[in-house]
Scaffold this active site. Structure first.
Site, PDB file in Angstrom:
ATOM      1  N   GLY A  84      -1.234   2.144  -6.312  1.00 27.31           N
ATOM      2  CA  GLY A  84      -0.922   1.457  -5.052  1.00 27.31           C
ATOM      3  C   GLY A  84      -0.131   0.181  -5.324  1.00 27.31           C
ATOM      4  N   GLU A 125      -6.806   1.283 -12.675  1.00 28.03           N
ATOM      5  CA  GLU A 125      -7.637   2.209 -13.445  1.00 28.03           C
ATOM      6  C   GLU A 125      -6.896   3.503 -13.839  1.00 28.03           C
ATOM      7  OE1 GLU A 125     -10.504   3.587 -10.706  1.00 28.03           O
ATOM      8  OE2 GLU A 125     -11.619   4.704 -12.217  1.00 28.03           O
ATOM      9  N   THR A 177      -4.588  -4.607  -9.284  1.00 28.92           N
ATOM     10  CA  THR A 177      -5.191  -3.910  -8.139  1.00 28.92           C
ATOM     11  C   THR A 177      -5.738  -4.938  -7.168  1.00 28.92           C
ATOM     12  OG1 THR A 177      -7.042  -2.578  -7.333  1.00 28.92           O
ATOM     13  CG2 THR A 177      -7.320  -3.521  -9.519  1.00 28.92           C
ATOM     14  N   ASP A 215      -8.140  -4.334  -5.465  1.00 29.34           N
ATOM     15  CA  ASP A 215      -9.584  -4.062  -5.401  1.00 29.34           C
ATOM     16  C   ASP A 215     -10.394  -4.940  -6.354  1.00 29.34           C
ATOM     17  OD1 ASP A 215      -8.702  -2.049  -3.734  1.00 29.34           O
ATOM     18  OD2 ASP A 215      -8.905  -0.468  -5.234  1.00 29.34           O
ATOM     19  N   ARG A 264     -17.268  -9.534  22.579  1.00 32.98           N
ATOM     20  CA  ARG A 264     -17.234  -8.222  21.923  1.00 32.98           C
ATOM     21  C   ARG A 264     -17.693  -8.347  20.482  1.00 32.98           C
ATOM     22  NH1 ARG A 264     -10.974  -6.950  23.245  1.00 32.98           N
ATOM     23  NH2 ARG A 264     -11.287  -6.081  25.326  1.00 32.98           N
ATOM     24  N   MET A 289     -10.014  -2.764   2.689  1.00 32.18           N
ATOM     25  CA  MET A 289      -9.877  -1.840   1.552  1.00 32.18           C
ATOM     26  C   MET A 289     -10.797  -2.243   0.403  1.00 32.18           C
ATOM     27  SD  MET A 289      -5.877  -0.895   1.246  1.00 32.18           S
ATOM     28  CE  MET A 289      -5.206   0.507   2.119  1.00 32.18           C
ATOM     29  N   GLN A 334      -3.046  -5.424   3.893  1.00 35.72           N
ATOM     30  CA  GLN A 334      -3.667  -6.209   2.810  1.00 35.72           C
ATOM     31  C   GLN A 334      -2.871  -6.165   1.514  1.00 35.72           C
ATOM     32  OE1 GLN A 334      -8.267  -5.231   3.137  1.00 35.72           O
ATOM     33  NE2 GLN A 334      -6.986  -3.674   4.056  1.00 35.72           N
ATOM     34  N   ARG A 335      -2.032  -5.147   1.363  1.00 34.47           N
ATOM     35  CA  ARG A 335      -1.257  -5.026   0.122  1.00 34.47           C
ATOM     36  C   ARG A 335       0.169  -5.506   0.293  1.00 34.47           C
ATOM     37  NH1 ARG A 335      -2.815   0.920  -1.481  1.00 34.47           N
ATOM     38  NH2 ARG A 335      -0.578   1.283  -1.345  1.00 34.47           N
TER      39      ARG A 335
HETATM   40  O1  F6P Z   1      -6.477   0.717  -4.991  1.00 34.91           O
HETATM   41  C1  F6P Z   1      -5.828   0.018  -3.981  1.00 34.91           C
HETATM   42  C2  F6P Z   1      -6.036   0.666  -2.643  1.00 34.91           C
HETATM   43  O2  F6P Z   1      -5.357  -0.088  -1.674  1.00 34.91           O
HETATM   44  C3  F6P Z   1      -7.500   0.872  -2.246  1.00 34.91           C
HETATM   45  O3  F6P Z   1      -8.101  -0.298  -1.768  1.00 34.91           O
HETATM   46  C4  F6P Z   1      -7.367   1.968  -1.229  1.00 34.91           C
HETATM   47  O4  F6P Z   1      -8.544   2.740  -1.105  1.00 34.91           O
HETATM   48  C5  F6P Z   1      -6.248   2.808  -1.779  1.00 34.91           C
HETATM   49  O5  F6P Z   1      -5.500   1.969  -2.637  1.00 34.91           O
HETATM   50  C6  F6P Z   1      -5.348   3.386  -0.723  1.00 34.91           C
HETATM   51  O6  F6P Z   1      -4.405   4.171  -1.354  1.00 34.91           O
HETATM   52  P1  F6P Z   1      -3.113   4.754  -0.620  1.00 34.91           P
HETATM   53  O7  F6P Z   1      -2.189   3.625  -0.346  1.00 34.91           O
HETATM   54  O8  F6P Z   1      -2.535   5.707  -1.616  1.00 34.91           O
HETATM   55  O9  F6P Z   1      -3.597   5.406   0.620  1.00 34.91           O
END
Ligand code: F6P
Length: 342
Positions: free
Chosen positions: A10, A103, A125, A127, A162, A169, A273-274
């Site tokens: 990712g 990983e 990562t 994560d 609410r 993630m 988030q990425r």
């Molecule tokens: O490992 C990073 C991550 O963003 C995880 O948090 C998430 O589960 C996964 O990749 C999502 O992967 P993709 O972008 O391939 O759906």
């Protein structure tokens, strides 16, 4: 030396900062040559390259994503894949590889190293789940993005009375949920490391409403209810055998609405988030890891991954880096529980 660089898995804020540091120091200090491999392990597998020199890395420090592209290609799942990689590296005159990934990407790097490929790994990562490094770049950016989202959601939760469930993630580790939840003042935080009781969560939510203050529930995509199966969008596996997570937030909001009688909505932060520019912390960490990686290559210290331990950048065996998943210890979760429902 002629050094190949690739980014796999990712995408993650800070990847470009690593590439820049590797190339800048590699050219200026050591006089090495570089070649970029496109799209993770697909690059060396299919011979997909792009030029990578000082000119190509100018201006990329603040840029999110990766200028090299990425994929979740697993050469060990492709018949003859490893031989193909070795042939392509030889044809391109590549002496060594810098593999930047999590990983899975580093797992491939580990096996290739055992098969004689000269490789150094850089961990990435959002994560933050790699055991040999205290932090991975991308994590701080992801947490800050999630925190800002939670800050903004507080106002809507209050105005409309609410419950707002925020799904973040992190795969099977709850680091993003824990840090974003703590930083954002969540009412409850739910992690993959500990199954949750939906009635207890509903109790926390009700208590918060009694204080005239609307609850924000942060749930990690990998969190699971006590007696249920993990809630998944689909059962498809990627080339590394991972299921695609997601859906728990929606399920939880429905449960909470039914149990509390208060409207509940879900926000899935997903790839936001990425995305985008890395924080200063991630830029500095990525840069320092890149500088150490090119030092390792220059010294021929193959089969190593660079890592952050304390405030130092060190080298550890690649095999160690991928041996176990770094999950949230129970005591860290217990620390946060004091804020639940209050
Ligand atoms: O490992 C990073 C991550 O963003 C995880 O948090 C998430 O589960 C996964 O990749 C999502 O992967 P993709 O972008 O391939 O759906």
């Amino acid at each position: 030396m002629r050094i190949g660089v690739l980014t796999g898995g990712g995408d993650c804020p800070g990847l470009n900062a690593v590439i820049r540091a590797v190339v800048r120091k590699g050219v200026a200090t050591y006089g090495h040559d570089f070649i970029g491999f496109r799209d993770g392990w697909r690059g060396p597998l299919e011979g997909l390259t792009k030029p990578l020199g000082i000119a190509e890395v100018r201006g990329i420090l603040p840029r999110g994503g990766t200028i090299l592209g990425s994929s979740r290609t697993n050469p060990f799942k492709i018949s003859g894949g490893v031989e193909q990689i070795k042939t392509n590296l030889a044809e391109q005159g590549v002496d060594a590889l810098v593999a930047i990934g999590g990983e899975d990407t580093l797992g491939v790097a580990t096996k290739l190293h055992e098969l004689g490929v000269q490789v150094v790994g850089v961990p990435k990562t959002i994560d933050n789940d790699l055991s040999a490094t205290d932090y991975t770049f991308g994590f701080d950016t992801a947490v800050n993005i999630a925190m800002e989202a939670i800050d903004r959601l507080h106002t809507t939760a209050e105005s409309h009375h609410r419950t707002l469930v925020v799904e973040v993630m992190g795969r099977h580790a709850g680091w993003i949920a824990l840090h974003a939840g703590l930083a954002g003042g969540a009412n409850v935080i739910l992690l993959p490391e500990r199954q949750f009781d939906v009635d207890q969560v509903a109790g926390y939510v009700e208590k918060r409403f009694q204080h005239q203050y609307a609850p924000i529930v942060v749930v990690a995509e990998g969190a699971q209810p006590l007696d249920g199966q993990m809630v998944l969008h689909n059962q498809e596996l990627d080339a590394f055998g991972h299921v695609r997570l997601g859906g728990i937030g929606q399920w939880l909001a429905q449960q909470l609405e039914a149990k509390t009688g208060k409207e509940a909505r879900t926000v899935v932060l997903g790839h936001i988030q990425r995305g985008g520019t890395p924080t200063a912390f991630d830029r500095v960490l990525a840069t320092r890891l890149g500088l150490q990686a090119i030092d390792a290559v220059n010294e021929g210290d193959w089969g190593k991954m660079v890592a952050m331990q304390g405030t130092d950048i060190v080298r550890v065996p690649l095999a160690e880096a991928t041996r176990e998943l770094k999950t949230v210890p129970l005591e860290r979760y217990t620390e946060a529980e004091v804020f639940f429902g209050s």
